[in-house]
Design a protein around this motif. Structure first.
Motif, PDB file in Angstrom:
ATOM      1  N   ALA A 149      37.753   2.668  47.119  1.00 14.03           N
ATOM      2  CA  ALA A 149      38.395   1.480  46.568  1.00 14.03           C
ATOM      3  C   ALA A 149      37.669   0.980  45.322  1.00 14.03           C
ATOM      4  CB  ALA A 149      38.465   0.383  47.621  1.00 14.03           C
ATOM      5  N   LEU A 150      36.343   0.882  45.397  1.00 15.60           N
ATOM      6  CA  LEU A 150      35.585   0.434  44.228  1.00 15.60           C
ATOM      7  C   LEU A 150      35.648   1.472  43.114  1.00 15.60           C
ATOM      8  CD1 LEU A 150      32.434  -1.210  45.865  1.00 15.60           C
ATOM      9  CD2 LEU A 150      34.547  -2.307  45.094  1.00 15.60           C
ATOM     10  N   TYR A 151      35.570   2.733  43.468  1.00 17.37           N
ATOM     11  CA  TYR A 151      35.643   3.811  42.475  1.00 17.37           C
ATOM     12  C   TYR A 151      36.954   3.745  41.704  1.00 17.37           C
ATOM     13  CZ  TYR A 151      35.410   8.603  40.644  1.00 17.37           C
ATOM     14  OH  TYR A 151      35.373   9.711  39.833  1.00 17.37           O
ATOM     15  N   LEU A 152      38.051   3.629  42.431  1.00 17.58           N
ATOM     16  CA  LEU A 152      39.367   3.583  41.793  1.00 17.58           C
ATOM     17  C   LEU A 152      39.547   2.301  40.986  1.00 17.58           C
ATOM     18  CD1 LEU A 152      41.413   5.006  44.774  1.00 17.58           C
ATOM     19  CD2 LEU A 152      41.151   6.103  42.555  1.00 17.58           C
ATOM     20  N   ALA A 153      39.086   1.180  41.521  1.00 16.03           N
ATOM     21  CA  ALA A 153      39.237  -0.088  40.802  1.00 16.03           C
ATOM     22  C   ALA A 153      38.388  -0.118  39.537  1.00 16.03           C
ATOM     23  CB  ALA A 153      38.867  -1.249  41.715  1.00 16.03           C
ATOM     24  N   PHE A 154      37.164   0.387  39.626  1.00 17.82           N
ATOM     25  CA  PHE A 154      36.299   0.404  38.446  1.00 17.82           C
ATOM     26  C   PHE A 154      36.909   1.256  37.344  1.00 17.82           C
ATOM     27  CE2 PHE A 154      31.814  -0.556  40.373  1.00 17.82           C
ATOM     28  CZ  PHE A 154      32.329  -1.684  40.999  1.00 17.82           C
ATOM     29  N   LYS A 155      37.510   2.390  37.718  1.00 17.89           N
ATOM     30  CA  LYS A 155      38.042   3.326  36.733  1.00 17.89           C
ATOM     31  C   LYS A 155      39.470   3.019  36.322  1.00 17.89           C
ATOM     32  CE  LYS A 155      36.850   7.574  36.570  1.00 17.89           C
ATOM     33  NZ  LYS A 155      36.692   9.026  36.856  1.00 17.89           N
ATOM     34  N   HIS A 156      40.158   2.176  37.084  1.00 18.51           N
ATOM     35  CA  HIS A 156      41.570   1.863  36.802  1.00 18.51           C
ATOM     36  C   HIS A 156      41.768   0.348  36.798  1.00 18.51           C
ATOM     37  CE1 HIS A 156      42.951   6.106  37.365  1.00 18.51           C
ATOM     38  NE2 HIS A 156      41.901   6.141  38.162  1.00 18.51           N
ATOM     39  N   GLN A 157      41.048  -0.322  35.948  1.00 17.71           N
ATOM     40  CA  GLN A 157      41.129  -1.782  35.908  1.00 17.71           C
ATOM     41  C   GLN A 157      42.434  -2.287  35.304  1.00 17.71           C
ATOM     42  OE1 GLN A 157      37.371  -3.821  34.736  1.00 17.71           O
ATOM     43  NE2 GLN A 157      36.431  -1.794  34.852  1.00 17.71           N
ATOM     44  N   ASP A 158      43.173  -1.425  34.640  1.00 18.91           N
ATOM     45  CA  ASP A 158      44.509  -1.809  34.183  1.00 18.91           C
ATOM     46  C   ASP A 158      45.526  -1.742  35.316  1.00 18.91           C
ATOM     47  OD1 ASP A 158      43.576  -2.256  31.631  1.00 18.91           O
ATOM     48  OD2 ASP A 158      44.141  -0.273  30.887  1.00 18.91           O
ATOM     49  N   THR A 159      45.153  -1.113  36.413  1.00 20.57           N
ATOM     50  CA  THR A 159      46.044  -0.977  37.569  1.00 20.57           C
ATOM     51  C   THR A 159      45.737  -2.004  38.648  1.00 20.57           C
ATOM     52  OG1 THR A 159      46.302   1.400  37.170  1.00 20.57           O
ATOM     53  CG2 THR A 159      46.826   0.606  39.382  1.00 20.57           C
ATOM     54  N   PHE A 160      44.451  -2.211  38.945  1.00 29.40           N
ATOM     55  CA  PHE A 160      44.045  -3.111  40.022  1.00 29.40           C
ATOM     56  C   PHE A 160      43.308  -4.327  39.472  1.00 29.40           C
ATOM     57  CE2 PHE A 160      43.997   1.243  41.761  1.00 29.40           C
ATOM     58  CZ  PHE A 160      44.947   1.099  42.769  1.00 29.40           C
ATOM     59  N   GLY A 161      43.702  -5.508  39.950  1.00 33.40           N
ATOM     60  CA  GLY A 161      43.043  -6.735  39.515  1.00 33.40           C
ATOM     61  C   GLY A 161      41.965  -7.206  40.458  1.00 33.40           C
ATOM     62  N   ALA A 162      41.969  -6.673  41.692  1.00 35.99           N
ATOM     63  CA  ALA A 162      40.981  -7.078  42.692  1.00 35.99           C
ATOM     64  C   ALA A 162      40.634  -5.869  43.546  1.00 35.99           C
ATOM     65  CB  ALA A 162      41.514  -8.204  43.566  1.00 35.99           C
ATOM     66  N   ALA A 163      39.400  -5.863  44.048  1.00 40.00           N
ATOM     67  CA  ALA A 163      38.955  -4.727  44.855  1.00 40.00           C
ATOM     68  C   ALA A 163      37.928  -5.179  45.866  1.00 40.00           C
ATOM     69  CB  ALA A 163      38.365  -3.635  43.967  1.00 40.00           C
ATOM     70  N   GLY A 164      37.824  -4.415  46.946  1.00 38.67           N
ATOM     71  CA  GLY A 164      36.854  -4.719  47.980  1.00 38.67           C
ATOM     72  C   GLY A 164      36.280  -3.471  48.608  1.00 38.67           C
ATOM     73  N   SER A 165      35.279  -3.687  49.418  1.00 36.95           N
ATOM     74  CA  SER A 165      34.657  -2.605  50.177  1.00 36.95           C
ATOM     75  C   SER A 165      34.047  -3.198  51.431  1.00 36.95           C
ATOM     76  CB  SER A 165      33.570  -1.922  49.339  1.00 36.95           C
ATOM     77  OG  SER A 165      32.782  -1.052  50.136  1.00 36.95           O
ATOM     78  N   THR A 166      34.277  -2.555  52.566  1.00 37.71           N
ATOM     79  CA  THR A 166      33.617  -2.952  53.799  1.00 37.71           C
ATOM     80  C   THR A 166      32.860  -1.752  54.346  1.00 37.71           C
ATOM     81  OG1 THR A 166      33.916  -3.879  56.015  1.00 37.71           O
ATOM     82  CG2 THR A 166      35.715  -2.539  55.182  1.00 37.71           C
ATOM     83  N   SER A 167      31.556  -1.922  54.535  1.00 44.56           N
ATOM     84  CA  SER A 167      30.689  -0.827  54.988  1.00 44.56           C
ATOM     85  C   SER A 167      30.783   0.379  54.076  1.00 44.56           C
ATOM     86  CB  SER A 167      31.056  -0.412  56.417  1.00 44.56           C
ATOM     87  OG  SER A 167      31.020  -1.488  57.302  1.00 44.56           O
TER      88      SER A 167
END
Length: 280
Positions: A149-167
């Motif tokens: 989730a963080l990997y995709l959000a960091f690399k696709h910030q034009d696609t995702f506005g919010a991201a999370g990670s649990t464990s």
């Protein structure tokens, strides 16, 4: 007395039917990855008022290593009621048992970043009443899915506005022999550059303060606890706003079933804030 008892049973039965009739709709669908030339299943959770809504935000929910698209619904059924409460579409894709949601630099047939970050988003937006921009999209996941989730959000910030990670496995380098990651990146001994480039803790340079809403949590008994604390400290150093939670718990479904409640609340608040900004 018997008539009253029977009437009570009928009323309770009708109430139960009524409650079930407005529950979230859970569908298993078959999506397509052109990049990998195959069909991939996903679970789609629609809120009970889906037909009444013109558009709604979407949360992409990623499973962990060894899991599949059905894990979240099976192990954390509260996601269904939360989809209803927050009026959001939830998408649980299949990331293979060991994809780490990467496009492999050593195997050209392995393109799960392309699938989830691009192809699946387009597939969902074409078929559901979604908000079709980053202000209406979030992504999170557990363990391998937290990394993804963080990997995709960091690399696709034009696609995702919010991201999370649990464990989340937010630094994969301490675990070079685990979870089949060498099949995707090559061995650390032979291809250290692949590991350095594709570990979350080395990707914070991609972030601009305030652009991506972030929530990260991990249990204090989790084997990923230390790397999550390290990521938190680095984000603080770089002045990247984020919510960071630690609480007692291990790397298990009980922790994740509790965690997802806070993650989805965080995304709900983000979506509401974005809607308010849009009408100003």
């Amino acid at each position: 007395m018997k008539k009253i008892f029977r009437l009570s049973i009928v009323i309770l039965h009708l109430l139960l039917i009524s409650k079930l009739s407005v529950a979230a709709i859970v569908d298993t669908v078959e999506t397509t990855s052109q990049a990998m030339h195959k069909k991939i299943k996903a679970v789609i959770i629609k809120p009970n008022d889906y037909d009444k809504l013109s558009v709604m935000p979407t949360v992409y929910l990623l499973h962990g290593y060894g899991g599949n698209y059905s894990d979240w619904v099976r192990n954390a059924p509260a996601v269904q009621s939360l989809a209803d409460e927050y009026h959001m579409l939830i998408v649980c894709p299949d990331g293979n048992i060991s994809s780490w949601y990467l496009d492999s630099p050593v195997n050209p047939d392995w393109k799960y970043e392309t699938y989830v970050g691009t192809e699946l988003v387009a597939w969902v937006d074409a078929r559901y009443k979604t908000i079709k921009n980053r202000s209406g999209r979030a992504i999170t996941g557990l363990s391998m899915g937290g990394h993804g989730a963080l990997y995709l959000a960091f690399k696709h910030q034009d696609t995702f506005g919010a991201a999370g990670s649990t464990s989340g496995g937010v630094d994969i380098r301490p675990f070079p022999n685990n979870w089949k990651m060498a099949n995707i990146l090559g061995t650390y001994a032979e291809h250290p550059e692949n590991w350095e480039k594709n570990t979350i803790i080395n990707m914070t340079h991609l972030l601009t303060p305030g652009k991506l809403a972030l929530i990260i949590d991990c249990g204090t008994e989790d084997f990923f606890y230390k790397v999550n604390v390290n990521l938190h400290d680095l984000l603080l150093l770089r002045n990247i706003p984020h919510d960071f939670y630690v609480r007692p718990g291990g790397h298990n479904s009980a922790y994740w079933a509790n965690s997802i409640k806070y993650q989805l609340l965080f995304f709900h608040d983000y979506f509401i804030a974005q809607q308010k900004l849009a009408v100003k």
